[in-house]
Design a protein around this motif. Sequence first.
Motif, mmCIF file in Angstrom:
data_model
loop_
_atom_site.group_PDB
_atom_site.id
_atom_site.type_symbol
_atom_site.label_atom_id
_atom_site.label_comp_id
_atom_site.label_asym_id
_atom_site.label_seq_id
_atom_site.Cartn_x
_atom_site.Cartn_y
_atom_site.Cartn_z
ATOM 1 N N GLY A 44 -33.373 47.789 -24.134
ATOM 2 C CA GLY A 44 -34.778 47.933 -23.803
ATOM 3 C C GLY A 44 -35.698 46.828 -24.261
ATOM 4 N N GLY A 45 -35.279 46.016 -25.213
ATOM 5 C CA GLY A 45 -36.127 44.953 -25.714
ATOM 6 C C GLY A 45 -36.057 43.701 -24.857
ATOM 7 N N GLY A 46 -36.723 42.637 -25.325
ATOM 8 C CA GLY A 46 -36.789 41.400 -24.563
ATOM 9 C C GLY A 46 -35.445 40.737 -24.360
ATOM 10 N N TRP A 47 -34.608 40.700 -25.403
ATOM 11 C CA TRP A 47 -33.294 40.087 -25.267
ATOM 12 C C TRP A 47 -32.435 40.865 -24.284
ATOM 13 N N ASP A 48 -32.456 42.195 -24.420
ATOM 14 C CA ASP A 48 -31.643 43.041 -23.545
ATOM 15 C C ASP A 48 -32.092 42.916 -22.091
ATOM 16 N N THR A 49 -33.405 42.972 -21.869
ATOM 17 C CA THR A 49 -33.931 42.869 -20.507
ATOM 18 C C THR A 49 -33.580 41.528 -19.878
ATOM 19 N N THR A 50 -33.709 40.470 -20.657
ATOM 20 C CA THR A 50 -33.390 39.136 -20.139
ATOM 21 C C THR A 50 -31.909 39.018 -19.809
ATOM 22 N N ALA A 51 -31.070 39.471 -20.718
ATOM 23 C CA ALA A 51 -29.622 39.390 -20.503
ATOM 24 C C ALA A 51 -29.201 40.155 -19.257
ATOM 25 N N ARG A 52 -29.720 41.368 -19.090
ATOM 26 C CA ARG A 52 -29.322 42.197 -17.953
ATOM 27 C C ARG A 52 -29.885 41.664 -16.637
ATOM 28 N N THR A 53 -31.056 41.069 -16.691
ATOM 29 C CA THR A 53 -31.624 40.488 -15.472
ATOM 30 C C THR A 53 -30.823 39.278 -15.027
ATOM 31 N N ILE A 54 -30.472 38.409 -15.971
ATOM 32 C CA ILE A 54 -29.651 37.237 -15.643
ATOM 33 C C ILE A 54 -28.309 37.670 -15.080
ATOM 34 N N SER A 55 -27.681 38.632 -15.739
ATOM 35 C CA SER A 55 -26.379 39.127 -15.273
ATOM 36 C C SER A 55 -26.491 39.702 -13.860
ATOM 37 N N LYS A 56 -27.521 40.491 -13.624
ATOM 38 C CA LYS A 56 -27.719 41.127 -12.318
ATOM 39 C C LYS A 56 -27.885 40.095 -11.206
ATOM 40 N N VAL A 57 -28.713 39.087 -11.461
ATOM 41 C CA VAL A 57 -28.965 38.073 -10.434
ATOM 42 C C VAL A 57 -27.731 37.196 -10.221
ATOM 43 N N MET A 58 -27.070 36.819 -11.310
ATOM 44 C CA MET A 58 -25.861 35.993 -11.198
ATOM 45 C C MET A 58 -24.821 36.673 -10.309
ATOM 46 N N GLU A 59 -24.622 37.963 -10.539
ATOM 47 C CA GLU A 59 -23.599 38.687 -9.783
ATOM 48 C C GLU A 59 -24.043 38.955 -8.340
ATOM 49 N N LYS A 60 -25.295 39.363 -8.170
ATOM 50 C CA LYS A 60 -25.788 39.680 -6.829
ATOM 51 C C LYS A 60 -25.786 38.454 -5.922
ATOM 52 N N GLU A 61 -26.187 37.313 -6.482
ATOM 53 C CA GLU A 61 -26.263 36.079 -5.702
ATOM 54 C C GLU A 61 -24.943 35.306 -5.697
ATOM 55 N N LYS A 62 -23.931 35.844 -6.401
ATOM 56 C CA LYS A 62 -22.607 35.222 -6.482
ATOM 57 C C LYS A 62 -22.696 33.768 -6.991
ATOM 58 N N LYS A 288 -36.816 35.242 -8.696
ATOM 59 C CA LYS A 288 -38.281 35.162 -8.677
ATOM 60 C C LYS A 288 -38.906 36.555 -8.592
ATOM 61 N N THR A 289 -38.256 37.447 -7.851
ATOM 62 C CA THR A 289 -38.743 38.828 -7.765
ATOM 63 C C THR A 289 -38.649 39.523 -9.119
ATOM 64 N N GLN A 290 -37.492 39.397 -9.757
ATOM 65 C CA GLN A 290 -37.292 40.019 -11.068
ATOM 66 C C GLN A 290 -38.239 39.411 -12.101
ATOM 67 N N ARG A 291 -38.357 38.109 -12.079
ATOM 68 C CA ARG A 291 -39.244 37.392 -13.012
ATOM 69 C C ARG A 291 -40.676 37.904 -12.894
ATOM 70 N N ASP A 292 -41.160 38.014 -11.669
ATOM 71 C CA ASP A 292 -42.535 38.462 -11.450
ATOM 72 C C ASP A 292 -42.721 39.917 -11.855
ATOM 73 N N ASN A 293 -41.687 40.730 -11.682
ATOM 74 C CA ASN A 293 -41.762 42.139 -12.096
ATOM 75 C C ASN A 293 -42.020 42.262 -13.594
ATOM 76 N N PHE A 294 -41.448 41.347 -14.363
ATOM 77 C CA PHE A 294 -41.598 41.388 -15.818
ATOM 78 C C PHE A 294 -42.754 40.526 -16.325
ATOM 79 N N GLY A 295 -43.406 39.794 -15.428
ATOM 80 C CA GLY A 295 -44.504 38.937 -15.842
ATOM 81 C C GLY A 295 -44.066 37.700 -16.599
ATOM 82 N N TRP A 296 -42.826 37.263 -16.363
ATOM 83 C CA TRP A 296 -42.321 36.067 -17.030
ATOM 84 C C TRP A 296 -42.776 34.805 -16.297
ATOM 85 N N ASN A 297 -42.675 33.685 -16.997
ATOM 86 C CA ASN A 297 -42.911 32.377 -16.391
ATOM 87 C C ASN A 297 -41.648 31.538 -16.542
ATOM 88 N N ASP A 298 -41.255 30.847 -15.487
ATOM 89 C CA ASP A 298 -40.084 29.977 -15.579
ATOM 90 C C ASP A 298 -40.340 28.831 -16.556
#
Length: 328
Positions: A44-62, A288-298
Motif C-alpha cells: 500500500g505504500g509508495g514503494w509497493d505501489t511503484t513496484a506493482r505498477t512497474i511490474s503490471k506495465v512491463m508484463e502487460k506491454e510485454k 502514462k495512464t497509471q502515472r497520471d492516476n497516482f499524480g506522479w511526474n516522470d
Amino acid sequence: MSLLLGSALLLSACGSNESSGSSASNGEWSPDKPIEMIAPAGAGGGWDTTARTISKVMEKEKIIDKRMAVANKPGGGGAVGWSYVNKKGGNHTLFVTSPPILFVPLNGQSELGHNDFTPIAGVIADYSAFVVPANSPYDSMNDLVDALKEDPTSISVVGDSSPGSMDHMAFVKAVKAAGVDIKQLKYVSAQDGSGMSMLLGNKVDVYSTGLAEATEQARAGKVKVLAITSPEPLEGETVSEFPTLKEQGIDDEFIVWRGIMGPKEMDHKAAKFYEQAVKEMMETDEWKTQRDNFGWNDKFMSGDEFKEFLDEEYKTMESLLKEVGLAK
C-alpha cells in the motif's frame, strides 16, 4: 526495442545460464527466469505501489518476456529489503528505492547504502507538502517561517517518517533555506501513519507529508497547503493552487524521487537491459495512464545519471543531518 528484446530472448535458448541470465553472441543480455521486484516495505505504500505498477506495465506491454513478481520485504525503513537483495545477488532481483536509501544509512540504521547497489534507472518524481489546519493562523510559508525565526520551539511539526528521514528532512531543508535555526525544531514522528489525524485533531501545528496526502484533504477544505517542494508550479486540479517554496522567495526544492536498483555485482549488460526496459516502459500509454492516476511526474535517469544524482543528494543530506545532530 521490443523486437530487439524478443530476438535476444530467442537467441538465449542455447547455452543459457540459470543463475545469471543469458548473453547472445552480439553482446545482448536477457533474463532467462522470472524477475523478483522487491518493495522494501509493506503493501500500500509508495514503494509497493511503484513496484506493482512497474511490474503490471512491463508484463502487460510485454516489455520483458518474463514474469516480474513483486515481493514485500518490510522493516528497518527499507533496510530489511536491502539486506535481502544484497544477499540474493545475481541478475534477476531488483528493488524500488527512494530517499530513505540515503537517510537510513546516514542515521546509522543500516550498514547498506546506495553505493552498495547498482543504479538501474530513475523513474518518477513526487514532492513534499507542508500543511496546516484550515483554521491555522498561518496563511503562507513565510508566515510560518517568521514564527519559527521568532521561536523555533513554539511550533510542532509532524511527519510519518522517523527522525532524520524523508518528511523530517524535507521540512528541515526548506526552513533552513529560509534562515530558520534548524537545531531547535520540534519534530514529532508518527510512524504509524497518524500524522494527518494529529494535525486535524490540533495536536500539532504543521504536517510535512507527500503531495497526494495533502491534496485529498485540501480538496475537502480541511487543510491549507502552505507550500510544495516542486521546482515549478504543478498542473492539475487542486495541485495547481499550491504555491511552491520558490514562489514565496525560499530558494529550495525537494524531489521525492523513486527509482530502480539491483545487487552490487549485477552484470553491466543486465543493468543496461533493465535500464532500456524501464525507458521503453515509460514511453507507453499504459504507463502514462497509471502515472497520471497516482499524480506522479516522470523523471527518467539512466543508471549513470542516477548514480551521479544519488551522490550529490547524499552530500546534501549528510550535511543537513550533521547540522541537526542526527548523522551517525
